[in-house]
Design a protein around this motif. Sequence first.
Motif, PDB file in Angstrom:
ATOM      1  N   ARG A 129       0.835  -1.211   0.000  1.00 30.92           N
ATOM      2  CA  ARG A 129       0.000   0.000   0.000  1.00 30.92           C
ATOM      3  C   ARG A 129       0.869   1.261   0.000  1.00 30.92           C
ATOM      4  O   ARG A 129       0.613   2.207  -0.738  1.00 30.92           O
ATOM      5  N   HIS A 130       1.889   1.249   0.841  1.00 29.82           N
ATOM      6  CA  HIS A 130       2.769   2.418   0.933  1.00 29.82           C
ATOM      7  C   HIS A 130       3.416   2.706  -0.426  1.00 29.82           C
ATOM      8  O   HIS A 130       3.479   3.853  -0.874  1.00 29.82           O
ATOM      9  N   GLU A 133       1.304   4.323  -3.213  1.00 30.27           N
ATOM     10  CA  GLU A 133       0.982   5.752  -3.096  1.00 30.27           C
ATOM     11  C   GLU A 133       1.682   6.469  -4.247  1.00 30.27           C
ATOM     12  O   GLU A 133       2.844   6.232  -4.519  1.00 30.27           O
ATOM     13  N   ARG A 138      -9.105   5.520  -9.375  1.00 30.46           N
ATOM     14  CA  ARG A 138     -10.351   6.086  -8.858  1.00 30.46           C
ATOM     15  C   ARG A 138     -11.476   5.047  -8.868  1.00 30.46           C
ATOM     16  O   ARG A 138     -12.566   5.326  -8.401  1.00 30.46           O
ATOM     17  N   CYS A 139     -11.203   3.866  -9.432  1.00 30.66           N
ATOM     18  CA  CYS A 139     -12.291   2.895  -9.599  1.00 30.66           C
ATOM     19  C   CYS A 139     -12.367   1.841  -8.499  1.00 30.66           C
ATOM     20  O   CYS A 139     -13.445   1.441  -8.106  1.00 30.66           O
ATOM     21  N   THR A 140     -11.228   1.340  -8.058  1.00 30.76           N
ATOM     22  CA  THR A 140     -11.222   0.067  -7.322  1.00 30.76           C
ATOM     23  C   THR A 140     -11.130   0.190  -5.814  1.00 30.76           C
ATOM     24  O   THR A 140     -11.277  -0.819  -5.122  1.00 30.76           O
ATOM     25  N   GLY A 141     -10.843   1.381  -5.313  1.00 31.10           N
ATOM     26  CA  GLY A 141     -10.583   1.474  -3.870  1.00 31.10           C
ATOM     27  C   GLY A 141      -9.316   0.721  -3.485  1.00 31.10           C
ATOM     28  O   GLY A 141      -9.068   0.485  -2.310  1.00 31.10           O
ATOM     29  N   TYR A 142      -8.527   0.322  -4.464  1.00 27.65           N
ATOM     30  CA  TYR A 142      -7.221  -0.336  -4.317  1.00 27.65           C
ATOM     31  C   TYR A 142      -7.304  -1.767  -3.774  1.00 27.65           C
ATOM     32  O   TYR A 142      -6.292  -2.460  -3.703  1.00 27.65           O
TER      33      TYR A 142
ATOM     34  N   GLY B 681     -14.787   0.589  -4.790  1.00 27.52           N
ATOM     35  CA  GLY B 681     -14.494   1.904  -5.368  1.00 27.52           C
ATOM     36  C   GLY B 681     -15.416   2.973  -4.814  1.00 27.52           C
ATOM     37  O   GLY B 681     -15.011   4.115  -4.593  1.00 27.52           O
ATOM     38  N   GLN B 684     -14.167   4.298  -1.507  1.00 28.40           N
ATOM     39  CA  GLN B 684     -13.068   5.273  -1.650  1.00 28.40           C
ATOM     40  C   GLN B 684     -13.634   6.661  -1.966  1.00 28.40           C
ATOM     41  O   GLN B 684     -13.173   7.670  -1.435  1.00 28.40           O
ATOM     42  N   MET B 713      -7.297  12.692  -2.290  1.00 29.76           N
ATOM     43  CA  MET B 713      -8.277  11.607  -2.244  1.00 29.76           C
ATOM     44  C   MET B 713      -7.711  10.506  -1.350  1.00 29.76           C
ATOM     45  O   MET B 713      -6.518  10.489  -1.068  1.00 29.76           O
ATOM     46  N   PHE B 714      -8.567   9.579  -0.941  1.00 30.99           N
ATOM     47  CA  PHE B 714      -8.095   8.429  -0.178  1.00 30.99           C
ATOM     48  C   PHE B 714      -7.143   7.609  -1.050  1.00 30.99           C
ATOM     49  O   PHE B 714      -7.520   7.158  -2.122  1.00 30.99           O
ATOM     50  N   GLY B 715      -5.927   7.446  -0.585  1.00 37.34           N
ATOM     51  CA  GLY B 715      -4.934   6.655  -1.304  1.00 37.34           C
ATOM     52  C   GLY B 715      -4.889   5.236  -0.769  1.00 37.34           C
ATOM     53  O   GLY B 715      -5.627   4.890   0.166  1.00 37.34           O
ATOM     54  N   PRO B 716      -4.001   4.405  -1.348  1.00 34.34           N
ATOM     55  CA  PRO B 716      -3.951   3.000  -0.933  1.00 34.34           C
ATOM     56  C   PRO B 716      -3.690   2.807   0.557  1.00 34.34           C
ATOM     57  O   PRO B 716      -4.222   1.878   1.165  1.00 34.34           O
ATOM     58  N   SER B 717      -2.891   3.694   1.170  1.00 32.86           N
ATOM     59  CA  SER B 717      -2.611   3.527   2.606  1.00 32.86           C
ATOM     60  C   SER B 717      -3.730   4.069   3.478  1.00 32.86           C
ATOM     61  O   SER B 717      -3.841   3.713   4.654  1.00 32.86           O
ATOM     62  N   ASP B 718      -4.548   4.951   2.911  1.00 34.78           N
ATOM     63  CA  ASP B 718      -5.666   5.502   3.686  1.00 34.78           C
ATOM     64  C   ASP B 718      -6.838   4.529   3.749  1.00 34.78           C
ATOM     65  O   ASP B 718      -7.659   4.588   4.657  1.00 34.78           O
ATOM     66  N   MET B 719      -6.911   3.669   2.731  1.00 38.71           N
ATOM     67  CA  MET B 719      -8.069   2.770   2.656  1.00 38.71           C
ATOM     68  C   MET B 719      -7.930   1.644   3.675  1.00 38.71           C
ATOM     69  O   MET B 719      -6.857   1.078   3.853  1.00 38.71           O
ATOM     70  N   PRO B 720      -9.034   1.321   4.343  1.00 40.17           N
ATOM     71  CA  PRO B 720      -8.989   0.258   5.362  1.00 40.17           C
ATOM     72  C   PRO B 720      -9.187  -1.107   4.728  1.00 40.17           C
ATOM     73  O   PRO B 720      -9.438  -1.225   3.531  1.00 40.17           O
TER      74      PRO B 720
END
Lengths: 156, 786
Positions: A129-130, A133, A138-142, B681, B684, B713-720
């Motif tokens: 995740r780090h 960054e 914008r689609c998947t919420g990662y 998504g 987020q 915006m919420f990034g990968p580390s912000d997302m739970p």
Amino acid sequence: MKKRSISLTVNGTVHDLEVPVHRTLLQVLREDLDQVETKYGCGTGECGACTVLVDGEKAILGCLTLAASMDGKSITTVAGLEKDGQLHPVQEAFIEEHAIQCGYCTPGMVCKSVSILAKNPKPSEEEIRHNLEGNICRCTGYVKIVQAVQRASERI
Amino acid sequence: MSDFKVIGQRVPKVDARRKVTGHQEYADDLRMPGMLYGKIVRCMEYAHAKVTKLDLSQAAKAPGVVKVLGPKDVTQKGYNSGVLDLMVPEPVGQMLGDIEDQLVFTDHVKFQGDAIAGIIATSEEAAERAAELIQVEYEPLPVYLTAEEAKKPDAVQFTPLKPGNLAFALPIQMFPDGAAYAWGDSEAGFAEADLIVEETFTLPKVKQCQMEPHTYVARYGDGGRLNCWTSTQMPKCIHNKLARLFELPMSRVHVIQTTVGGGFGCRLGMIAEPQVCAMAMAVQGKPVKVSLLREEDWLGSESRHPGKYKMKIGFKKDGTPISMDAHWISEGGGYYTHASGVQFTLGAWLAGTYKWTNFRFKGDRYYTNTTPCGAYRGYGNPQNNFAMEQLIDRALNQLGIDKVEWRKKWHKTVGDDGWCMGVTYASCGLDECLDKGAKAIGWEDKIKKYAKQTGSKRRGVGVAVMTHTSGAMPMLLEHTTCTVKINEDATAELIFSCSDLGTGAHTSLQQIGAETLGFPLEDVHVRAQDSDISGFDIGAHASRTLYVGGSAVIEACEDAKRQILERAATALEANQDDLVMENKKVFVKGSPDKSIDVATICYQGVYNWVMPDTGNWIGIPGQIQGYSSYFAKHNSPPWSACFVEVEVDTETGQVKVLDCVAASDVGKAIHPPSVEGQVEGGIQQGFGQSCMEAMIYDEKGLCLNNTFADYRMFGPSDMPKITNILVEEHDPFGPYGAKSAGEGGQVAPTGAIANAIYNALGIQFTEGPITPERILKAIKEKGLQA
């Protein structure tokens, strides 16, 4: 307009080019070499859509890199990760985990993921995740992207 | 219904391999011989001004410039980038009062980024350099950023058609009860209430932030045809709108959909298609590409509607929701666009969620000197959720009622009026969503545990629920056509117009097609890219693509299947009702040896001759094609509950999301990973709207954060960690029981995260986004709960 002669290898093919010194790697790839798989997202290094690999493992941003500074370097784009019809494990994992929606961030995201695993083949979720960054999706919420990197990590 | 062969399978998406290898083509990837490059010249210095002088002569002489265009060099017809005018019957349209107040290039700049001229050159760089040579002088006008400023009697009028700069208010002709969407008597309800809470919430102006900037190619040629390549969500509406704007018959307008690099509403209707097509018409025969820069895309394409939400709710002691009175006042930007649509749907979903005994909603939208507002995922529902779900929690805290139990008791359900009165809910799995979600997050334990906290880090849990829609029936036109063409080898092409925004819609439609035809998935190909080929479809909006499109696919495939069975009945000399089609064979029930291959029937349909010896055809000639022109019969709302756990650092104001559980009733999940992806998504984006995202303007109306660096915006580390629970409550109207999943994903997370912060701090935030600065300020002013 000042120009410089460079030799640039892209996905294994050597190109001898005369590039204006202000021209970015992204412009050279997309406009001069017609390799449009690398995307423009912001032009200012904020979104990561233009991420490509130098020497197969180091991720750089095509929009912030002057092509003139890449003389003698070997660039791999997302299209170059596929070898003889065989996808790279990261590409396979992105498909299997359904980590792709609109797909516009995907070329950069895949290249970034390859670079993460090149540095550490067994990264923790937090490390993944780090390191993601800087590449915006914008689609998947990662969620599925992180899962794809984890899945690829098991195969590398 | 567990005997599906293809539906419900986690198959790879139709476009996944192309996208992961970089082979998928987006508009900016198009290359054409003789291509020219257009630059839209935008006013970046002012948010409100008259252009008093525009001298294009120096720019016209710049190297590489082919043509320059000012406001007088293009069509003088107005347009509305929104599409509601195409979607309602004329009498309704007249009541709503939609207007066409946009021009291709304007001399009255109404927001920063408004288009004033165009340059066409041989390269993008040449066009950009020439743009710097344009000499323009402005007469600055007063800037109105709020409804209060815009409605002042002496304010400059944005258009003579909308006095007082009031773009839209719910029309009195439609709502005789004080121009409000209402039932019962809200005032009488408040008189009976034991508890009344009221508040004014402020909702931020947020941006879709799709990753692919708006890019187009247009070419006017081919014997007077206007071709436009665009990643629009609504190809057929664009087809109609471009024909109207440029006064061409639709047969001379050709819209080619390119891959949508993220939609979320930002490609709903027209964005820069008018400018690009105007440029193409000025250089006939040459393709013109216009690629918006990110910072330009940010200002020049539409955003979500911000606004003030006054809300008052009343309860009996036992929690009975006796009355709701809400007034939404939106600051809608420089043009009319979606003024009627969003203000209407806000009220509709507010009405659709809970069983208020008395209800009243008013919605207004004013012109302001900001980027025009349009469609963004949820179309008003996330704004509702932030305000309503927080205010309900405030009341429940005072009443001492559990927030999950109250929601289970008072949400609308099967048989109740949906978001549009008269259309009742046909399915509802919200109780199961709430039960499973509460269990997964550990609701009861955490509510108890977080009731008393000390220390600088405070934790909280919050819940919010939502209902949305699947298509916009009965409010808007709900029509999709589909043709299924059966090839001579018994493979199929599904031809329709619905765009796939990356949601997995085409994959799901392919699955529905394969399931209905009884064909293997790989034998069904989806084609949806060309207005010359595809029939009508209203577009990918209102979370409708799978719901309405899927029903059209079923109907078209059933039509084709019926033709196959008819021919099989003749060939097998059997009654059609006795036939079974399986594994591409048709056989008589109980006599599997009496069969014919579907491929034989399809082959004979295409390759057929009158045999000289018999004088007869071989089998039945004629290619099999199924067709549907489908009008939706319902809007099958989906439901969901979102649970969020946060930790707030009271010294820094930082919110860390520890856990999120989303439980969604989407009906049958046709392609489960796509549904999960929509939910994930959506979270987020919902968290972003509530905690991070807002377009910020200075007093001159200039945007301070039109870049990804400044708009966080919420990034990968912000997302739970996300627990994604799918509750598949079968819907009787949906294709194979499916309801929508796309838009709804964003709604409940907006309220749930706000409620979790409220639970952690005991402070409710009425202004979004809930940034660390606002948290610290509130703690300083109000103090923490004990």
